[in-house]
Design a protein around this motif. Sequence first.
Motif, PDB file in Angstrom:
ATOM      1  N   ARG A   1       0.841  -1.200   0.000  1.00  0.00           N
ATOM      2  CA  ARG A   1       0.000   0.000   0.000  1.00  0.00           C
ATOM      3  C   ARG A   1       0.875   1.247   0.000  1.00  0.00           C
ATOM      4  O   ARG A   1       1.916   1.280   0.657  1.00  0.00           O
ATOM      5  N   TYR A   2       0.420   2.304  -0.742  1.00  0.00           N
ATOM      6  CA  TYR A   2       1.218   3.512  -0.920  1.00  0.00           C
ATOM      7  C   TYR A   2       0.338   4.758  -0.830  1.00  0.00           C
ATOM      8  O   TYR A   2      -0.882   4.691  -0.969  1.00  0.00           O
ATOM      9  N   THR A   3       0.982   5.899  -0.628  1.00  0.00           N
ATOM     10  CA  THR A   3       0.258   7.162  -0.643  1.00  0.00           C
ATOM     11  C   THR A   3      -0.323   7.384  -2.036  1.00  0.00           C
ATOM     12  O   THR A   3       0.243   6.946  -3.041  1.00  0.00           O
ATOM     13  N   HIS A   4      -1.446   8.088  -2.085  1.00  0.00           N
ATOM     14  CA  HIS A   4      -2.120   8.228  -3.368  1.00  0.00           C
ATOM     15  C   HIS A   4      -1.510   9.312  -4.249  1.00  0.00           C
ATOM     16  O   HIS A   4      -1.634   9.261  -5.466  1.00  0.00           O
ATOM     17  N   ASP A   5      -0.840  10.287  -3.646  1.00  0.00           N
ATOM     18  CA  ASP A   5      -0.350  11.408  -4.443  1.00  0.00           C
ATOM     19  C   ASP A   5       1.025  11.135  -5.067  1.00  0.00           C
ATOM     20  O   ASP A   5       1.185  11.186  -6.282  1.00  0.00           O
ATOM     21  N   ASN A   6       2.008  10.817  -4.219  1.00  0.00           N
ATOM     22  CA  ASN A   6       3.352  10.579  -4.764  1.00  0.00           C
ATOM     23  C   ASN A   6       3.761   9.116  -4.750  1.00  0.00           C
ATOM     24  O   ASN A   6       4.899   8.777  -5.061  1.00  0.00           O
ATOM     25  N   VAL A   7       2.846   8.237  -4.403  1.00  0.00           N
ATOM     26  CA  VAL A   7       3.054   6.778  -4.438  1.00  0.00           C
ATOM     27  C   VAL A   7       4.322   6.392  -3.679  1.00  0.00           C
ATOM     28  O   VAL A   7       5.262   5.841  -4.247  1.00  0.00           O
ATOM     29  N   ARG A   8       4.312   6.684  -2.394  1.00  0.00           N
ATOM     30  CA  ARG A   8       5.450   6.366  -1.529  1.00  0.00           C
ATOM     31  C   ARG A   8       5.019   5.404  -0.430  1.00  0.00           C
ATOM     32  O   ARG A   8       3.849   5.347  -0.043  1.00  0.00           O
TER      33      ARG A   8
END
Length: 361
Positions: free
Chosen positions: A86-93
């Motif tokens: 699972r990753y952040t939605h904005d910068n995919v981190r």
Amino acid sequence: MLSESYKALDQLCLPHGLYIASPAKEYRYVWIRDCVYMSLPYVDKPSNRYEKTYYRLLDLFREYEWKIDILCRHRPRSEWEYIHARYTHDNVREIHDQSWGHIQHDMVGAFLYGIGLGLKRGRPMLRDEKDVEMIQKLVNYLANVEYWHDTDNGMWEEWREVHSSSVGACVAGLKAVAGVVHVPQELIERGLTTVLRLFPRESNDKFVDLAQLSLIYPYRLFTGLLGETIVSNVEKRLLRERGVIRYEGDSYYSTLEQQYGRACSRDFYLGSEAEWTFGLPWLALCHQELGHWDKAEHYIKRTEKVMTAPGILPELYYGGTAKANPNTPLGWSCAMYILAKEAGLGATPSAQRKPGLRIKA
């Protein structure tokens, strides 16, 4: 209903090509597995929507190549070392301030399967040699973690076991990219051995699980009587009025969870499990694979009856109630409905298949 389901997917698709699972606050994240399933309706569409999702996922793996390189040299020693799910939605981190069950081998298998499916349909899935190199490293990663017996958190991100659905996803993914990169046949055979050893169980702890439907669709690993057995077990033990429970005694969004938490034994939650809506179109897709078009149509109609609005499906309903949880719409559910509905609309008598006894090796 189809057009509204597509609109829901459009609203969940981010500019970079990946998807958030749901607009609900707790689901505004990018899951690799969800992106794979939510991209499937576009694999045969005349646009670049399908490959765009995989280009961004490939870029994600490139960004964490340093980590994958380490994992190709030695097995992970801690949970955080595995490829994250699972990753952040904005910068995919990666997200480091929350504990999560990131050990999910099936998501890697799902990604590889999606790449192979796109290539099989003639789509330009690989942009350059670096993309090919990343596919090879993911294959090496599965080999190094010894996916066929390494316990993982599975599709539901819970306690670690050897899950047939996870191992099967890896088998399907490895088979799908075998013509693109080097995949030792032994690597596939070890996974098949595990899946057959566990059959018809999902794991040593669970006799039947909704995740096992993935072995029939989309992975098409079980066909014929083996697939019939899995579907029958799901229908007998897990099917409910508004969806399919994930497994018996599931406490997640159980009607008893808020009162007692999730620390009680699974037997305590029997009969209160949440009913997941994507289980209905998933059963339709499996029946289509097995040649049961009347049953598939039955489940498509049941799916349409549990929509909160035309084309809109929630993640789940609280067990035995008509109350949906806040994760609405769930993109994965909408995608499964689209796939089942479009396959049903395109079905003809000549397309129906008779079941046999097979496992695709």
